[in-house]
Write a protein that holds these residues in place. Structure first.
Motif, PDB file in Angstrom:
ATOM      1  N   LEU A   1       0.831  -1.202   0.000  1.00 25.10           N
ATOM      2  CA  LEU A   1       0.000   0.000   0.000  1.00 25.10           C
ATOM      3  C   LEU A   1       0.867   1.254   0.000  1.00 25.10           C
ATOM      4  N   PRO A   2       0.397   2.333  -0.588  1.00 25.24           N
ATOM      5  CA  PRO A   2       1.176   3.581  -0.559  1.00 25.24           C
ATOM      6  C   PRO A   2       1.276   4.137   0.849  1.00 25.24           C
ATOM      7  N   ASP A   3       2.272   5.001   1.078  1.00 24.90           N
ATOM      8  CA  ASP A   3       2.536   5.522   2.419  1.00 24.90           C
ATOM      9  C   ASP A   3       1.366   6.312   2.988  1.00 24.90           C
ATOM     10  N   ASP A   4       0.635   7.035   2.147  1.00 26.92           N
ATOM     11  CA  ASP A   4      -0.469   7.818   2.689  1.00 26.92           C
ATOM     12  C   ASP A   4      -1.563   6.922   3.274  1.00 26.92           C
ATOM     13  N   ILE A   5      -1.755   5.719   2.685  1.00 29.27           N
ATOM     14  CA  ILE A   5      -2.704   4.757   3.244  1.00 29.27           C
ATOM     15  C   ILE A   5      -2.157   4.169   4.538  1.00 29.27           C
ATOM     16  N   HIS A   6      -0.848   3.884   4.559  1.00 26.56           N
ATOM     17  CA  HIS A   6      -0.208   3.415   5.794  1.00 26.56           C
ATOM     18  C   HIS A   6      -0.471   4.403   6.941  1.00 26.56           C
ATOM     19  N   ILE A   7      -0.270   5.691   6.657  1.00 30.02           N
ATOM     20  CA  ILE A   7      -0.412   6.730   7.683  1.00 30.02           C
ATOM     21  C   ILE A   7      -1.844   6.810   8.192  1.00 30.02           C
TER      22      ILE A   7
END
Length: 500
Positions: free
Chosen positions: A7-13
């Motif tokens: 998953l992209p980092d913005d979803i991780h965050i």
């Protein structure tokens, strides 16, 4: 299903932010350690999100305990992070310097801009280390300077965890004064013992004490302002302007007046959206130049102060809340209805401590959605009031009286058009049989009703099953009635959410 690492980092965050426990205490801080142990990706992302606030709690665990003062802090755990953005200090005992403050200043990457202070209103002074039992006259300046030395980047101070007391308020005022040149935000009420100039404030909440020095505030940077206990002639001194004060950026204002001599001054608010005015005096509306439209207005004034507003013209307002504006003068209702005539979608009117009778024709404002009356009314007047208010959604009656034993109760079951969803009834002097009849009549005639509160009505005597076919709305709404079979000696409250 995608793997977490894909998953992209913005979803991780977004995911990690949902899992982070943000309470200030040590147990909650340790809880976030589990996020670091999942894998390298979680650790790298969670560190700057979970570990941004350092905290110090100093004092006794129990107020009357004979044990020594204790220091609880997360300083050691914060060594993991390079992102200390806020500091929370809770003092139940005064000590100078504050234990742990220098250690927080030495944390790697500490650039805290937000300071949260919570003081017990009975902060105790360490008499063993000083001669004077009142430390605020001797070393408050030194105490405050230690904060600016340790945390030089503070731009926001929040005192919302502090219960008001004079000593705590003065202490907080000293600290705010030492940051005067750089503060953007001061939240919660403080007192000042020396005049300070605050040139960059955007948000200010201040309580003016009887003997307090007034700070100097620049009005053109303020966006939100709350002033409590100000006298009408103090504004010019507070903002250092004699004839006109222009609040060019202010969108929210809450002002509470004490009685006093007024002053000839003009207050200009080109961008104001939310306004609250309260207190025992009310010169504001004669001094203020308001925009043509407000989103919300709340007026809560005492006694006959409403007479100062009889020639006031309010702008168009989306939401108005008015309370405690009652007087025996019959012209009161003329003033009130004219004030409310520009009300938009929502008008909330709360009239307490009333001993004068009320008639339905007193209400001419068609925008009232919430109405609470402390006056004496009978059931017929109650029904007539509802019939006159086409937007009414919530109605609370604190004293419904029976004027005579042969008083006729409404017999019609024709639905009332007002969309009343919440109805609270409190009877006085009614026979129990008439209470049941009156409540039944009202419930059947309000097809939008969702909540009924009638604590004097026994649920065992209030059964609407026979009406369910003709009035389907009685099958399902929340009802709070008296329960004579409750566990308490005087009965209990009974709540049903699916009908009777």
């Amino acid at each position: 299903m995608a793997r977490f690492s894909a998953l992209p980092d913005d979803i991780h965050i977004l995911i990690i932010n949902k899992l982070i426990c943000r309470y200030w205490n040590l147990d909650s801080f340790k809880e976030n350690l589990y996020l670091l142990a999942i894998n390298h990706t979680w650790r790298q992302l969670a560190l700057p999100l979970a570990y941004t606030k350092a905290f110090i709690v100093y004092g006794k665990r129990k107020a009357q305990s004979d044990t020594d003062n204790e220091l609880v802090t997360n300083i050691d755990l914060l060594q993991l992070s390079n992102h200390t953005k806020a500091v929370n200090v809770q003092l139940n005992y005064y000590d100078n310097p504050v234990p742990g403050l220098q250690q927080i200043a030495g944390l790697p990457g500490c650039s805290a801009e937000r300071l949260e202070l919570q003081l017990n209103p009975t902060v105790k002074y360490n008499q063993g280390s000083r001669d004077n039992a009142e430390p605020f006259e001797k070393d408050m300046a030194d105490f405050a300077s230690r904060f600016t030395d340790a945390l030089p980047n503070i731009t926001e101070i929040n005192y919302n965890g502090t219960d008001y007391s004079k000593s705590a308020s003065v202490l907080l005022g000293y600290i705010a004064g030492h940051y005067a040149k750089q503060l953007n935000v001061i939240q919660s009420c403080i007192s000042f013992t020396a005049e300070k100039t605050f040139a960059q404030l955007k948000v200010l909440s201040i309580c003016i004490g009887h003997k307090d020095a007034l700070p100097k505030i620049k009005p053109d940077t303020l966006e939100s302002l709350r002033i409590f206990n100000i006298k009408p002639n103090m504004l010019s001194r507070l903002f250092e302007l004699d004839t006109e004060i222009i609040f060019s950026q202010l969108t929210k204002l809450n002002i509470h007046y004490l009685p006093g001599d007024s002053e000839q001054i003009s207050l200009v608010f080109p961008k104001l959206a939310a306004l609250e005015v309260s207190g025992k005096d009310c010169p504001f509306f004669h001094q203020a130049k308001l925009p043509s439209h407000l989103q919300s207005l709340r007026i809560e004034i005492e006694g006959k102060i409403y007479q100062q507003m009889q020639d006031v013209e309010l702008p168009t307002v989306d939401s108005i809340k008015m309370s405690d504006m009652w007087g025996s003068d019959p012209q009161y209702w003329v003033y009130m209805n004219r004030l409310l005539q520009n009300g938009g979608k929502h008008v909330c009117l709360k009239l307490d401590s009333q001993h004068n009778s009320i008639t339905a024709d007193m209400f001419t404002c068609k925008h009232i959605t919430n109405l609470s009356l402390g006056a004496c009314v009978n059931v017929a007047t109650l029904v007539n009031i509802i019939a006159r208010l086409p937007k009414l959604q919530s109605f609370s009656l604190h004293r419904i009286i029976q004027e005579s034993e042969d008083e006729e109760l409404p017999s019609s079951l024709e639905p009332l058009k007002a969309p009343v969803k919440h109805l609270a009834l409190n009877y006085s002097g009614y026979s129990y049989e008439n209470m049941i009849k009156a409540t039944t009549n009202l419930v059947l005639r309000l097809p939008h009703l969702k909540v009924l509160i009638a604590p004097q009505v026994d649920r065992n005597d209030f059964n609407l099953d026979a009406y369910a076919a003709e009035f389907p709305h009685v099958k399902a709404f929340k009802c709070e009635l008296k329960d004579i079979h409750g566990d308490n000696d005087g009965g209990g409250q009974f709540t049903v959410t699916t009908g009777f």
